[in-house]
Scaffold this active site. Structure first.
Site, short mmCIF file in Angstrom:
data_model
loop_
_atom_site.label_atom_id
_atom_site.label_comp_id
_atom_site.label_asym_id
_atom_site.label_seq_id
_atom_site.Cartn_x
_atom_site.Cartn_y
_atom_site.Cartn_z
N THR A 131 1.01 -1.39 0.22
CA THR A 131 0.07 -0.23 0.00
C THR A 131 0.95 1.37 0.02
OG1 THR A 131 -1.14 -0.97 1.68
CG2 THR A 131 -1.55 1.17 1.20
N GLY A 158 -10.58 -3.86 2.68
CA GLY A 158 -9.16 -3.87 3.58
C GLY A 158 -8.80 -2.40 5.09
N GLY A 202 -4.34 -5.18 6.73
CA GLY A 202 -5.27 -4.40 7.26
C GLY A 202 -6.25 -5.12 7.86
N1 GLY Z 1 -3.15 -2.48 3.79
C1 GLY Z 1 -3.69 -3.10 2.94
C2 GLY Z 1 -4.88 -3.96 3.14
O1 GLY Z 1 -4.38 -4.95 3.20
O2 GLY Z 1 -5.50 -3.63 1.52
#
Ligand code: GLY
Length: 347
Positions: free
Chosen positions: A197, A227, A251
């Site tokens: 990300t 997420g 996430g």
């Molecule tokens: N942190 C990005 C996700 O888990 O979608």
């Protein structure tokens, strides 16, 4: 030597800063508190993949661009870079081979937020999240509605699956089950799994703060999975009186602790950014279900938190030693080491 005009302009600016309040051209005219003593140092902090973006954002902030517009320009670089498989064009797709993007942003001075989830066909979800913030009374749009909104706002639809990510997705499918109808190929191409990300946070010389997070989410996710990135308070959070924080990594773990919000709250209590991110990581470990713990009791995944205080102090923390983050201030753009909870596990 500054010219007379420049000198008069800088004097006028100093006089404005010294007065009790300053007018905010972006607000409805209500006076904003004057920046506290000690402010005046723009800083941009991001996940490591934002090393190019922090410089772009910093340069814009120094030239007077609003800090949210500046950091969105910073993350757009990764969203439009097909080689970054964690975000935007070229992001790894869901189990059906469709790229679904999540993003959110917060603008500290005006206390506004916007978010999109499971958005298909638009390369820059961070800008769509900002459009939700700027042009609607809502905060979050998802799926087909988010796409219809983006198209109505003039965003152009495009194929986000690249040839490389399509090949990766086919390999992932073929290796799911050795007894299925897809034949395994005898190549050694590693199938990447990512919860990567980009999160970026900035404070400008006035002490105004903003944050943005954008992602293609967990690789090979169940279609419709959202997420932490579009969840205000998890993927990012910003309070103009305290600071901003955001996250990259798993996430599902972050959502349960509202890690962006929690990190800002720890800073509000007076903790330094590096202590705040470590305390958020500790809370996250305490909230990790047993099935995700290794034999030594530590999580079998990694996650990072980034924190930026109103006075320009910053830090990032990771569960396992080794991660870096990007920062840009008057010393230029560079990568620095995250503080960590645990040493890197031996393989
Ligand atoms: N942190 C990005 C996700 O888990 O979608």
């Amino acid at each position: 030597m500054p010219t007379r005009r420049e000198f008069l302009a800088s004097t006028a600016a100093a006089a404005t800063l010294a007065s009790r309040t300053v007018a905010d051209p972006r607000s409805s005219g209500a006076p904003m508190p004057a920046p506290a003593a000690g402010l005046g140092r723009p800083v941009v902090v991001s996940s490591a993949n934002g090393i190019r973006g922090v410089k772009v954002a910093y340069d814009r902030i120094v030239r007077g661009t609003d800090c949210l517009d500046a950091i969105i320009a910073g993350v757009n670089i990764q969203e439009l870079d097909a080689d970054d498989q964690s975000v935007g064009v070229g992001g790894l797709p869901n189990a059906d081979g469709v790229v679904q993007l999540d993003a959110s942003c917060m603008h500290g001075p005006t206390k506004r937020a916007g978010s999109v989830g499971a958005l298909e066909g638009i390369a820059t979800p961070s800008l769509v999240a900002k459009a939700v913030m700027d042009y609607t009374d809502h905060i979050m749009l998802v799926g087909e509605g988010a796409k219809r909104f983006a198209l109505a706002m003039g965003f152009k639809e495009q194929e986000l699956l690249t040839e490389k990510t399509r090949q990766d997705w086919l390999r992932w499918k073929a290796r799911l089950n050795k007894d299925d109808a897809w034949l395994d190929h005898d190549d050694d191409v590693a199938i990447k799994f990512t919860t990567g990300t980009i999160n970026m946070n900035a404070v400008d010389a006035r002490g105004d703060i903003s944050s943005v997070t954008t992602t293609s989410g967990m690789a090979w996710k169940i279609p419709g999975r959202i997420g932490d990135s579009p969840v205000i308070g998890a993927g990012q959070y910003c309070d103009n009186t305290v600071g901003a924080a955001g996250s990259t990594g798993r996430g599902e773990a972050n959502i349960k602790v509202c890690g962006g919000f929690l990190t800002v709250e720890f800073m509000r209590q007076g903790l330094a950014p590096e202590v705040a991110v470590l305390k958020t990581l500790e809370r996250l470990v305490a909230m990790t279900e047993t099935r995700l713990l290794r034999a030594d009791g530590r999580p079998n995944f990694d996650i990072q938190f980034y924190a930026l205080a109103k006075d320009g102090r910053y830090a990032a923390g990771t569960l396992y030693e080794g991660a870096q983050f990007a920062v840009c201030d008057e010393r230029g753009a560079r990568l620095e080491k995250c503080v960590h909870l645990y040493p890197r596990p031996s393989r």
